[in-house]
Scaffold this motif. Structure first.
Motif, PDB file in Angstrom:
ATOM      1  N   ARG A 174       0.826  -1.200   0.000  1.00  0.00           N
ATOM      2  CA  ARG A 174       0.000   0.000   0.000  1.00  0.00           C
ATOM      3  C   ARG A 174       0.865   1.257   0.000  1.00  0.00           C
ATOM      4  O   ARG A 174       1.889   1.323   0.665  1.00  0.00           O
ATOM      5  CB  ARG A 174      -0.926   0.031   1.213  1.00  0.00           C
ATOM      6  CG  ARG A 174      -2.068  -0.962   1.149  1.00  0.00           C
ATOM      7  CD  ARG A 174      -3.103  -0.663   2.229  1.00  0.00           C
ATOM      8  NE  ARG A 174      -4.258  -1.547   2.095  1.00  0.00           N
ATOM      9  CZ  ARG A 174      -4.399  -2.696   2.730  1.00  0.00           C
ATOM     10  NH1 ARG A 174      -3.452  -3.088   3.562  1.00  0.00           N
ATOM     11  NH2 ARG A 174      -5.460  -3.440   2.549  1.00  0.00           N
ATOM     12  N   ALA A 197       0.644   5.236   0.929  1.00  0.00           N
ATOM     13  CA  ALA A 197      -0.150   6.176   1.725  1.00  0.00           C
ATOM     14  C   ALA A 197       0.186   7.602   1.328  1.00  0.00           C
ATOM     15  O   ALA A 197       1.333   7.927   1.009  1.00  0.00           O
ATOM     16  CB  ALA A 197       0.111   5.970   3.218  1.00  0.00           C
ATOM     17  N   LEU A 224      -5.695  10.755   5.727  1.00  0.00           N
ATOM     18  CA  LEU A 224      -4.729   9.812   5.168  1.00  0.00           C
ATOM     19  C   LEU A 224      -5.480   8.759   4.362  1.00  0.00           C
ATOM     20  O   LEU A 224      -6.447   8.170   4.845  1.00  0.00           O
ATOM     21  CB  LEU A 224      -3.930   9.133   6.282  1.00  0.00           C
ATOM     22  CG  LEU A 224      -2.792   8.225   5.811  1.00  0.00           C
ATOM     23  CD1 LEU A 224      -1.650   9.061   5.251  1.00  0.00           C
ATOM     24  CD2 LEU A 224      -2.289   7.341   6.950  1.00  0.00           C
ATOM     25  N   THR A 236      -4.990   5.446   1.265  1.00  0.00           N
ATOM     26  CA  THR A 236      -4.043   4.475   0.714  1.00  0.00           C
ATOM     27  C   THR A 236      -4.558   3.936  -0.612  1.00  0.00           C
ATOM     28  O   THR A 236      -5.773   3.920  -0.867  1.00  0.00           O
ATOM     29  CB  THR A 236      -3.810   3.300   1.680  1.00  0.00           C
ATOM     30  OG1 THR A 236      -5.047   2.602   1.880  1.00  0.00           O
ATOM     31  CG2 THR A 236      -3.276   3.794   3.012  1.00  0.00           C
ATOM     32  N   GLY A 288      -5.440   0.155   8.923  1.00  0.00           N
ATOM     33  CA  GLY A 288      -5.751   1.571   9.089  1.00  0.00           C
ATOM     34  C   GLY A 288      -6.158   1.975  10.492  1.00  0.00           C
ATOM     35  O   GLY A 288      -6.538   3.136  10.705  1.00  0.00           O
TER      36      GLY A 288
END
Length: 349
Positions: free
Chosen positions: A84, A86, A98, A100, A167
């Motif tokens: 991932r 970010a 935030l 991803t 997350g």
């Protein structure tokens, strides 16, 4: 005579205007008539749907596939275990989020909640830290606790720590009264003032540990270690600390004992750190052929201090105020810092 010239000029102007009107009423065939269904100028026909971004790339690459992020933070972080990527998105004048994506496909991943950092005018910084093989995305900002904050005691380093897998987030606030540096190259979050004051934050538990300057464990017989002392980074063995000419790991190895062959053993200066590695600059030993013109740069194993890859480079005319930050390749094979690049497998720079 002057009146005649003026009249001729006016006549020419009228003729030009008439010609422009005639051209404006002409159709494609030039007969001045509109075709059936003509209601005005036609829109240009698109002959192809090219990629959103055109780039000049080598033949082996293509710009017809891929993904693109727009209006996001200048910083990003990539999780090696999940793949991932970010990044931060500004959702209002004072709030950020935030998000991803899959770094290979661009497919959206998990998204964090909106939040307001203490310094909301600028994007918070984004880093990646690994603790016990678990990766965390870390956003941080430095600023006032409230609108009416008046003293340095009212300022904090605000950290939001996200588990890269799902997350899940925790907020950590550390009181701080000067401009901070935040480093995540070791198994934790290191906050420092660029001198001897530092704090460690555990990304898993959120525990805050203050490190007193008296706990830095200076090596014996090293006067330069106590001059311009700076907490520089964090390793699995402890804090990485530097003086004017030498550096050491708190309770671990000492640069004088791991100096690369052919260098002045008391001349090592760390310039940047990366997870598991320390990049340092050394003076060549007196009497060496290029000692007056070149320095030796070495990548050291952060756990043992052993030099892994070295290269000699010409001395710079003016020392920079700050050296370039080290960046690791996703394969962990290459380390790059500014115009220096090291292959850690072949041990060449």
């Amino acid at each position: 005579m002057r009146q005649k010239i003026v009249r001729l000029t006016l006549v020419a102007g009228v003729l030009v205007l008439a010609l422009l009107l005639l051209l404006a009423t002409c159709g494609a065939g030039g007969n001045g008539k509109k075709g059936k269904g003509d209601g005005g100028p036609k829109k240009p026909v698109r002959t192809g749907a090219g990629p959103a971004t055109q780039l000049t790339v080598p033949p082996a690459y293509t710009t017809r596939r891929g993904w693109e992020l727009i209006n996001t933070s200048p910083d990003y972080a990539i999780s090696r275990t999940t793949g991932r990527l970010a990044y931060l998105l500004r959702v209002s004048d004072t709030q950020y989020r935030l998000e991803t994506i899959d770094s290979e496909t661009g497919k959206a991943g998990w998204k964090g909640a909106n939040w307001r950092p203490p310094a909301s005018k600028h994007f918070p910084k984004l880093l990646l830290v690994t603790k016990d093989d678990v990766e965390y995305f870390v956003t941080w900002a430095y600023g006032k606790v409230g609108v009416n904050a008046l003293t340095p005691a009212d300022t904090i380093v605000s950290l939001d720590v996200y588990n890269a897998t799902d997350g899940s987030r925790q907020r950590i606030e550390v009181p701080w009264n000067s401009a901070p540096t935040v480093d995540t190259s070791g198994p934790g979050i290191l906050i420092s003032d660029g001198r001897t004051n530092s704090v460690l934050v555990d990304p898993a538990s959120g525990r805050i540990t203050k490190i007193a300057p008296t706990a830095l464990k200076y090596p014996k017989d090293c006067p330069s270690c106590r001059q311009l002392t700076e907490v520089f980074g964090l390793t699995t063995k402890g804090l990485l600390v530097s003086g004017t000419r030498e550096f050491w790991v708190q309770g671990g190895w000492f640069s004088r004992n791991v100096a690369p062959k052919g260098t002045d053993r008391s001349s090592g200066i760390p310039t940047t750190v990366a997870p598991g590695w320390v990049l340092a600059k050394w003076q060549l030993a007196k009497g060496r052929k290029r000692a007056t013109t070149h320095d030796l740069w070495a990548v050291h194993d952060a756990e043992t201090g052993k030099p892994v890859a070295t290269v000699e480079c010409h001395k710079v005319a003016i020392k920079p105020g700050q050296y370039p930050q080290a960046v690791m390749s996703p394969s962990r094979t290459y380390l790059v810092a500014g115009n220096l690049a090291f292959d850690l497998e072949t041990k060449k720079g």
